[in-house]
Scaffold this motif. Structure first.
Motif, short mmCIF file in Angstrom:
data_model
loop_
_atom_site.label_atom_id
_atom_site.label_comp_id
_atom_site.label_asym_id
_atom_site.label_seq_id
_atom_site.Cartn_x
_atom_site.Cartn_y
_atom_site.Cartn_z
N ALA A 1 0.86 -1.19 0.00
CA ALA A 1 0.00 0.00 0.00
C ALA A 1 0.89 1.23 0.00
N ASN A 2 1.04 1.86 -1.16
CA ASN A 2 1.79 3.11 -1.27
C ASN A 2 0.83 4.27 -1.04
N GLY A 3 0.97 4.93 0.09
CA GLY A 3 0.02 5.97 0.47
C GLY A 3 0.06 7.20 -0.40
N GLY A 4 1.19 7.40 -1.12
CA GLY A 4 1.30 8.53 -2.02
C GLY A 4 1.75 9.82 -1.37
N ILE A 5 1.96 9.80 -0.06
CA ILE A 5 2.28 11.03 0.66
C ILE A 5 3.78 11.10 0.94
N LEU B 1 3.88 16.58 2.66
CA LEU B 1 4.54 17.61 1.86
C LEU B 1 4.03 17.73 0.43
N ASN B 2 3.20 16.81 -0.04
CA ASN B 2 2.85 16.82 -1.46
C ASN B 2 1.38 16.55 -1.72
N ILE B 3 0.51 16.99 -0.82
CA ILE B 3 -0.91 16.66 -0.95
C ILE B 3 -1.48 17.02 -2.33
N PRO B 4 -1.18 18.18 -2.91
CA PRO B 4 -1.78 18.50 -4.22
C PRO B 4 -1.39 17.55 -5.34
N LEU C 1 -10.07 10.46 -6.81
CA LEU C 1 -9.75 9.94 -5.48
C LEU C 1 -8.25 9.93 -5.21
N ARG C 2 -7.49 10.70 -5.96
CA ARG C 2 -6.04 10.69 -5.79
C ARG C 2 -5.59 11.20 -4.42
N ARG C 3 -6.46 11.91 -3.72
CA ARG C 3 -6.11 12.35 -2.36
C ARG C 3 -6.63 11.39 -1.30
#
Length: 356
Positions: A171-175, A186-189, A214-216
């Motif tokens: 699970a790569n949270g993307g954050i 640091l990169n929410i947008p 749903l990218r966020r």
């Protein structure tokens, strides 16, 4: 003085000794991190009936643990952005090895063993490069680091071995985060969470991303059914009053399936803390400590079937098909039935089942 005959006899005798197993510490069903009322941090072993079997010290707040598939050995991970992981002999309570994240890395609080227990895989952050890493550790050589590979994304959190023993689901949270900024995101947008299916040699076999809208929705936690179906829970990084569905499923080679819109997601306050297949794999249970709620969904349709309130609930697992949960008040539940409380303990995020 030991002669050759005595030496060989000793080898034979040693080979006949049974290997240590989880039965040597009471055959615990679960391990979980906790904080004591005096402010100490511990790793706790619980029986199938949710009684306490052992309590072992940790140097700081733990997050999750990984239980060796056969040996009575647990690895306790520091909470992000911690850099330690302790290998604990659950028979003696002694630290048998200490894992240290390489320079420029920190752990994300989760790990998974290979099927035979010879290798431990850990989720890590290469924080200067802003990339996720899976660390590879040799358990037969005092958990020596022997390699690493990309996690397939940013901010890998929970991972699990697939049922065939040949791949990991991550699970790569993307954050993106950096220790200099604490736990700041640091990169929410621009965040892009995903599920990555990765061979044990580091080969990326599949990547599944949620829809653009749903990218966020940060994919954080997961569980895997015996047939390879993956359930995952998410944490919405926008206005909690517009919370989208927070649960999905995935099968290899297919895109993720997201649960339908439902008013129940608002009750979870944009946050899934843990996820588990339950009821023989026919349902998925998810918890939200922020909402103080446990929700069960149909594993196929992802329609919510039941929910109930539990204050500060987060840890969830299954035993004999039932839903097992723990809370920050030291409570232990089987389904909705309160099985007991250890009042001097505040259980942390995860309840890890032991299969050995």
């Amino acid at each position: 003085m030991t002669n050759r005959r005595g030496f060989l006899a000793g080898l034979v005798s040693a080979s006949l000794l049974p290997a240590p197993s989880w039965a040597d510490v009471g055959s615990p069903g679960f391990v979980t991190a906790a904080k004591t009322s005096s402010g100490d941090f511990v790793l706790v072993g619980l029986s199938d009936h949710l009684g306490e079997l052992f309590r072992l010290p940790l140097p700081s707040r733990g997050h999750a643990a990984a239980a060796h598939p056969t040996r009575p050995e647990a690895v306790g991970f520091a909470r992000r952005p911690g850099t330690y992981a302790l290998v604990i002999d659950c028979r003696s309570g002694e630290i048998s090895a200490q894992m240290q994240a390489p320079e420029g890395r920190h752990f994300y609080g989760h790990g998974a063993f290979s099927a035979d227990g010879s290798v431990l895989f850990t989720t890590e952050n290469d924080f200067e490069a802003g990339r996720g890493v899976i660390g590879v550790w040799d358990t037969k050589r005092s958990y020596r680091r022997i390699g690493e590979f990309d996690s397939g994304g940013v901010g890998p959190h929970e991972l699990s071995l697939m049922p065939d023993g040949q791949a990991l689901i991550v699970a790569n949270g993307g954050i993106d985060t950096h220790p200099d900024s604490g736990r700041a995101k640091l990169n929410i947008p621009t965040m892009r969470p995903n599920l990555s299916l990765i061979g044990l040699d580091g080969t990326v076999l599949d990547i599944a991303e949620p829809p653009v809208a749903l990218r966020r929705n940060s994919i954080r936690h997961l569980d895997v059914r015996a047939d390879g179906r993956v359930a995952f829970g998410m944490q919405w990084q926008r206005d909690i009053h517009t919370t989208p569905p927070l649960v999905g499923t995935y099968s290899a080679g297919q895109g993720p399936v997201i649960a339908p819109e439902n008013a129940i997601w608002r009750n979870m306050h944009a946050y899934v803390g843990s996820v588990s297949f339950v009821r023989g794999g026919t349902r998925i249970a998810v918890t939200s400590p922020r909402g103080g709620v446990v929700v069960e969904l149909d594993a196929d349709s992802l329609e919510p079937l039941a929910s109930h309130l539990q204050s500060d609930v987060c840890g969830v697992s299954t035993r004999d098909g039932h839903v097992v949960t723990t809370t920050g008040q030291g409570e232990l539940f089987l389904d909705e039935r309160r099985m007991g409380q250890i009042p001097e303990l505040a259980f942390d995020n995860h309840l890890v089942a032991i299969s050995g």
